[in-house]
Design an enzyme around this catalytic site. Structure first.
Site, short mmCIF file in Angstrom:
data_model
loop_
_atom_site.label_atom_id
_atom_site.label_comp_id
_atom_site.label_asym_id
_atom_site.label_seq_id
_atom_site.Cartn_x
_atom_site.Cartn_y
_atom_site.Cartn_z
CB THR A 70 -0.88 0.00 1.28
OG1 THR A 70 -1.66 -1.19 1.33
CG2 THR A 70 -1.80 1.20 1.34
N GLY B 247 -0.87 -3.80 5.40
CA GLY B 247 -1.90 -4.83 5.46
C GLY B 247 -2.58 -4.91 6.82
#
Length: 531
Positions: free
Chosen positions: A350, A433
């Site tokens: 991310t 995550g």
């Protein structure tokens, strides 16, 4: 005050505006956009677009996006959920007929319709200032002309060579010499540059309709996927009402489910029952944070799902009574052995971006393709790397998060915002995550409980409960041996982590002095910059 004899960096400090990202090119892009007359939303989207090029393993336009926005530095925070849905034809029956008990990563069934471009275009239309073409111009230039590979990007890229080799388009684009690009080598993505140009000209229709959508659907269906052009044309995110909790007189804002921001708030609610005694990295504190996380994650995996498709008990999860009951289960003498069954998603990739401009408009922005390089499936003409967010679904019948048609999965990516006394205090986020919820609580506790320098708080050794029922903790190698020994004596199993845990960026407003301070993750390549 930081210790200047330790190998870290100072917080960035400025008077006018600031950006913090995990890649230098993205941070510089945000600053350039701000200096060109753009606002914080323009800068955040521009930085994210750049990261979709220069950090292709971490994020992309084939993924999802969430954002929090505090206009003018106020306490009225706006939230946007840009997570995509499953194809209308995909049911749990499809998996059962094939004998599957989990969603395979490199398969079309792991690809939900990407929500990022919907989020970008809607947020820009409602809150941006510059023309969208100008916002996307830096990303287009880098994709077309090339960019140099940075160290952390290279490290992550090399680990996914086999995944990329398995897809013809992914191999052609991302393994141009038959391998991952090395540090300092140049890399280009001309197909992605052309797709960005189309989006710049046509907005969301340039992605969800026409040639780009046709390319994605054709590729997915060639692999056995059930996606249709209608699934893409119907893609739409939504503004949602943030959920909050109060922690040490500060209000912490998160996006509501289907994201796991509620779990960060639950962990903070549990931590509020414990005084911030001793050092911030003391064994007792590590024990408390670990158990608070294990308990909150157990609730998450039982109850968190798409609220449009399931009855998510938000009030119960955030209630003070529930937090008190969970806090009462923590015993500093020994680890909790009996937790309810739960399944944790693995570490994911991310990018998180924080931007605050001269008017103190504050943006907390996160974009993800889930695993590093997502599903590993690339639409060949458009160059879109598709995420594998569908792996977050459960295939257990009756589970709130069971896969179903046009459903959003449990989502790990969560932006954060802090307010106090009617004003924005911090825009922050943590990547990594399933670590993200713990990371939010860990960072806020270190800054608000212990008064730590933000960069020092980010640089602390990290740990996270491992998946499964057992009291097992994944730890970075910087966790002291004495701490590990003491935790083992309390019944925890300690496992060295294979990768650095997560990443973070944060910007804080000093209203008294009219200045900004920011910090960026030392485990990544990025920086915080201001002017």
């Amino acid at each position: 005050m930081r210790n200047f004899e330790t190998p870290t960096r100072s917080v960035a400090v400025s008077a006018t505006a600031m950006a913090a990202t995990s890649h230098p090119s993205a941070t510089l892009t945000a600053i350039n956009i701000l200096q060109a007359g753009g606002n914080a939303m323009d800068a955040a989207i521009a930085a994210c677009a750049v990261q979709c090029v220069v950090e292709p393993g971490s994020t992309g336009i084939g993924g999802d996006c969430f954002a929090l926005y505090a206009p003018k530095g106020g306490a009225d925070v706006i939230a946007y959920n840009g997570s995509g849905r499953t194809p209308a034809a995909l049911t749990v029956d499809w998996f059962e007929e094939r004998g599957l008990t989990e969603v395979p990563r490199q398969s079309p069934s792991s690809v939900t319709v990407p929500g990022a471009i919907d989020a970008w275009t809607r947020l820009h239309a409602d809150h941006g200032r510059l023309p969208f073409s100008e916002v996307l111009a830096p990303a287009i230039a880098l994709a077309e002309n090339g960019y140099a590979i940075s160290p952390r990007v290279h490290r992550d890229w090399v680990k996914e060579e086999k995944l990329l080799e398995a897809d013809e388009a992914a191999s052609r684009i991302f393994l141009p010499r038959g391998r991952a690009p090395r540090i300092g080598e140049m890399h280009r993505q001309p197909e992605l540059a052309a797709t960005f140009r189309r989006i710049a000209a046509e907005g969301s229709d340039g992605f969800y309709r026409g040639p780009v959508a046709e390319d994605m659907v054709e590729r997915l269906r060639s692999l056995g996927g059930l996606h249709t052009l209608e699934d893409f044309a119907n893609a739409e995110g939504e503004y949602v009402t943030p959920i909050t909790t109060t922690f040490r007189d500060y209000t912490i804002h998160e996006c509501p489910p289907n994201g796991q921001g509620i779990i960060a708030l639950m962990i903070l609610n549990i931590l509020s029952h414990f005084e911030a005694a001793g050092a911030p990295d003391a064994t007792d504190r590590m024990h408390i944070e670990t158990e608070a996380t294990r308990l909150a994650y157990a609730a998450r995996d039982a109850w968190l799902a798409d609220p449009a498709k399931a009855d998510v008990p938000v009030e119960e999860m955030l209630s003070k009574e529930f937090a008190s009951r969970l806090a009462g289960m923590i015993d500093l003498k020994q680890a909790i052995a009996d937790l309810p069954p739960f399944e944790l998603p693995r570490h994911r990739d991310t990018v998180y971006i924080s931007v605050i401009d001269s008017e103190r408009n504050s943006v907390s922005f996160i974009n993800s393709i889930f695993d590093c390089f997502g599903s590993g499936i690339v639409a060949p003409k458009s160059g879109v790397m598709l995420h594998n967010r569908g792996q977050s679904f459960s295939l257990r019948r009756g589970h709130l998060n069971m896969i179903a048609p046009e459903k959003r999965p449990l989502h790990t990516i969560i932006p954060g915002m802090v307010t106090r006394n009617g004003r924005t205090e911090m825009s922050f986020g943590v990547m990594g995550g399933y670590y993200q919820a713990m990371g939010h609580a860990h960072l806020m506790s270190k800054v608000l409980d212990y008064g730590m320098d933000m960069q020092d708080a980010i640089d602390l050794p990290r740990f996270v409960p491992a998946s499964g029922l057992a009291p097992k903790i994944e730890v970075e190698q910087t966790v002291p041996a004495s701490t590990i020994a003491e935790l083992q004596a309390r019944g925890f199993e300690i496992v060295p982590t294979e990768d650095p845990i997560g990443g973070a960026q944060v910007i804080r407003i000093d209203w008294e002095n009219g200045t900004l301070s920011g910090a960026s993750e030392s485990r990544k390549d990025g920086v915080a910059l201001g002017y």
